[in-house]
Design a protein around this motif. Structure first.
Motif, PDB file in Angstrom:
ATOM      1  N   ALA A   1       2.904  -1.496  -6.093  1.00 37.80           N
ATOM      2  CA  ALA A   1       3.644  -1.905  -4.900  1.00 37.80           C
ATOM      3  C   ALA A   1       3.251  -3.318  -4.473  1.00 37.80           C
ATOM      4  N   SER A   2       4.195  -4.021  -3.897  1.00 38.22           N
ATOM      5  CA  SER A   2       3.881  -5.303  -3.260  1.00 38.22           C
ATOM      6  C   SER A   2       3.390  -5.013  -1.846  1.00 38.22           C
ATOM      7  N   ILE A   3       2.246  -5.584  -1.488  1.00 37.92           N
ATOM      8  CA  ILE A   3       1.592  -5.276  -0.216  1.00 37.92           C
ATOM      9  C   ILE A   3       1.334  -6.558   0.556  1.00 37.92           C
ATOM     10  N   LEU A   4       1.728  -6.556   1.811  1.00 36.24           N
ATOM     11  CA  LEU A   4       1.364  -7.620   2.747  1.00 36.24           C
ATOM     12  C   LEU A   4       0.256  -7.070   3.631  1.00 36.24           C
ATOM     13  N   GLU A   5      -0.935  -7.616   3.484  1.00 37.72           N
ATOM     14  CA  GLU A   5      -2.085  -7.141   4.258  1.00 37.72           C
ATOM     15  C   GLU A   5      -2.328  -8.102   5.416  1.00 37.72           C
ATOM     16  N   LEU A   6      -2.065  -7.624   6.623  1.00 40.45           N
ATOM     17  CA  LEU A   6      -2.204  -8.443   7.822  1.00 40.45           C
ATOM     18  C   LEU A   6      -3.607  -8.273   8.399  1.00 40.45           C
ATOM     19  N   GLY A   7      -4.306  -9.380   8.606  1.00 44.18           N
ATOM     20  CA  GLY A   7      -5.689  -9.300   9.068  1.00 44.18           C
ATOM     21  C   GLY A   7      -6.607  -8.862   7.949  1.00 44.18           C
ATOM     22  N   ALA A   8      -6.506  -9.535   6.802  1.00 44.60           N
ATOM     23  CA  ALA A   8      -7.212  -9.101   5.593  1.00 44.60           C
ATOM     24  C   ALA A   8      -8.712  -9.359   5.641  1.00 44.60           C
ATOM     25  N   GLY A   9      -9.158 -10.250   6.515  1.00 46.17           N
ATOM     26  CA  GLY A   9     -10.589 -10.531   6.599  1.00 46.17           C
ATOM     27  C   GLY A   9     -11.114 -11.122   5.320  1.00 46.17           C
ATOM     28  N   THR A  10     -12.244 -10.613   4.862  1.00 43.73           N
ATOM     29  CA  THR A  10     -12.892 -11.143   3.659  1.00 43.73           C
ATOM     30  C   THR A  10     -12.482 -10.403   2.389  1.00 43.73           C
ATOM     31  N   GLY A  11     -11.500  -9.512   2.493  1.00 44.55           N
ATOM     32  CA  GLY A  11     -10.998  -8.848   1.289  1.00 44.55           C
ATOM     33  C   GLY A  11     -11.609  -7.498   0.988  1.00 44.55           C
ATOM     34  N   ARG A  12     -12.215  -6.874   1.983  1.00 45.60           N
ATOM     35  CA  ARG A  12     -12.834  -5.562   1.776  1.00 45.60           C
ATOM     36  C   ARG A  12     -11.836  -4.548   1.205  1.00 45.60           C
ATOM     37  N   ILE A  13     -10.588  -4.598   1.651  1.00 44.96           N
ATOM     38  CA  ILE A  13      -9.550  -3.708   1.147  1.00 44.96           C
ATOM     39  C   ILE A  13      -8.685  -4.408   0.110  1.00 44.96           C
ATOM     40  N   THR A  14      -8.536  -5.709   0.244  1.00 44.89           N
ATOM     41  CA  THR A  14      -7.711  -6.487  -0.693  1.00 44.89           C
ATOM     42  C   THR A  14      -8.147  -6.291  -2.130  1.00 44.89           C
ATOM     43  N   HIS A  15      -9.420  -6.486  -2.398  1.00 44.21           N
ATOM     44  CA  HIS A  15      -9.901  -6.449  -3.783  1.00 44.21           C
ATOM     45  C   HIS A  15      -9.723  -5.086  -4.431  1.00 44.21           C
ATOM     46  N   PRO A  16     -10.052  -3.969  -3.760  1.00 42.40           N
ATOM     47  CA  PRO A  16      -9.784  -2.672  -4.379  1.00 42.40           C
ATOM     48  C   PRO A  16      -8.290  -2.408  -4.601  1.00 42.40           C
ATOM     49  N   LEU A  17      -7.424  -2.865  -3.696  1.00 39.03           N
ATOM     50  CA  LEU A  17      -5.987  -2.685  -3.907  1.00 39.03           C
ATOM     51  C   LEU A  17      -5.512  -3.455  -5.136  1.00 39.03           C
ATOM     52  N   LEU A  18      -6.038  -4.637  -5.343  1.00 35.77           N
ATOM     53  CA  LEU A  18      -5.732  -5.387  -6.559  1.00 35.77           C
ATOM     54  C   LEU A  18      -6.175  -4.621  -7.805  1.00 35.77           C
ATOM     55  N   GLU A  19      -7.368  -4.054  -7.751  1.00 39.15           N
ATOM     56  CA  GLU A  19      -7.884  -3.292  -8.887  1.00 39.15           C
ATOM     57  C   GLU A  19      -7.047  -2.048  -9.171  1.00 39.15           C
ATOM     58  N   LEU A  20      -6.392  -1.518  -8.132  1.00 38.03           N
ATOM     59  CA  LEU A  20      -5.518  -0.353  -8.301  1.00 38.03           C
ATOM     60  C   LEU A  20      -4.126  -0.742  -8.783  1.00 38.03           C
ATOM     61  N   GLY A  21      -3.905  -2.025  -9.042  1.00 36.44           N
ATOM     62  CA  GLY A  21      -2.667  -2.455  -9.663  1.00 36.44           C
ATOM     63  C   GLY A  21      -1.612  -3.015  -8.738  1.00 36.44           C
ATOM     64  N   HIS A  22      -1.952  -3.227  -7.475  1.00 40.00           N
ATOM     65  CA  HIS A  22      -0.960  -3.720  -6.527  1.00 40.00           C
ATOM     66  C   HIS A  22      -0.988  -5.241  -6.430  1.00 40.00           C
TER      67      HIS A  22
END
Length: 227
Positions: A44-65
């Protein structure tokens, strides 16, 4: 209004909403990416609002998003790798595309500034695809009635405290979080608003969204879709 409802102290950069960049950079995900991953299509394409330092960003990338990470702090965004980053306030964001998922977590939606929350929700609606969804993270409404000062010590040596709890108005909570790692100490004072199901449904409806379900049993993770 932001300066009146958020305040932060401690070493290193502090964002406009009082968050300590150096502390957030030490945090890791605790199951949130898997919860989100299960609620959206693969890749899925994801827009993460208030991403901070990537605590959730990086795992979502690893899950293929595919993730576009938005934050108003360039110091926060400097910690993110592998994702497109956009330095912007959430309330003024206007990208020329929509996404399968718009993600607004870390209880950002519970700001005590009602106009600011409405602007956050309009940004969510503006950027979600017609067949996509918005996922919001809030505290379960009952949390506001039961929360008391606490102290937690983790195995890695860090200490987290909540102190100075007050209730300055109906459905409002004011508190200070304290984070200690070794000799470093940060504080974050905030005022947040309880969003029960009825109020949240009304505010979502005003921007063209409707609640379609919850990702967890305590209703803290809310899924909304365009009307």
């Amino acid at each position: 209004m932001t300066s009146r409802i958020y305040h932060g102290t401690g070493p290193g950069p502090i964002t406009p909403d009082g968050c300590a960049v150096d502390y957030y950079a030490t945090l890791t995900a605790g199951g949130e990416p898997e919860l989100i991953h299960a609620a959206v299509p693969p890749r899925a394409s994801i827009l993460e609002l208030g991403a901070g330092t990537g605590r959730i960003t990086h795992p979502l990338l690893e899950l293929g998003h595919e993730v576009v990470a938005v934050d108003e702090s360039p110091e926060m965004l400097a910690h993110i790798t592998g994702a497109e980053t956009v330095c912007s306030r959430i309330q003024t964001l206007a990208l020329p595309r929509t996404f399968d998922l718009v993600l607004l977590m870390s209880f950002v939606v519970e700001t005590a500034d009602d106009d600011l929350r409405a602007a956050f929700l309009r940004t969510c609606r503006r950027h979600v695809a017609d067949d996509g969804c918005v996922i919001l993270q809030r505290k379960p409404p009952e949390w506001y009635d039961t929360i008391q000062p606490f102290e937690r010590r983790a195995d890695d040596g860090r200490t987290v405290r909540m102190t100075d709890i007050g209730r300055p108005g109906p459905d409002l909570l004011e508190a200070t979080m304290e984070y200690v790692i070794g000799e470093r100490r940060w504080t974050h004072t905030f005022v947040s608003r309880r969003l029960d199901d009825d109020r949240l449904s009304r505010e979502l409806d005003q921007v063209g969204l409707t609640v379609s379900g919850f990702l967890d049993d305590d209703r803290g993770w809310v899924r909304a879709v365009p009307r």
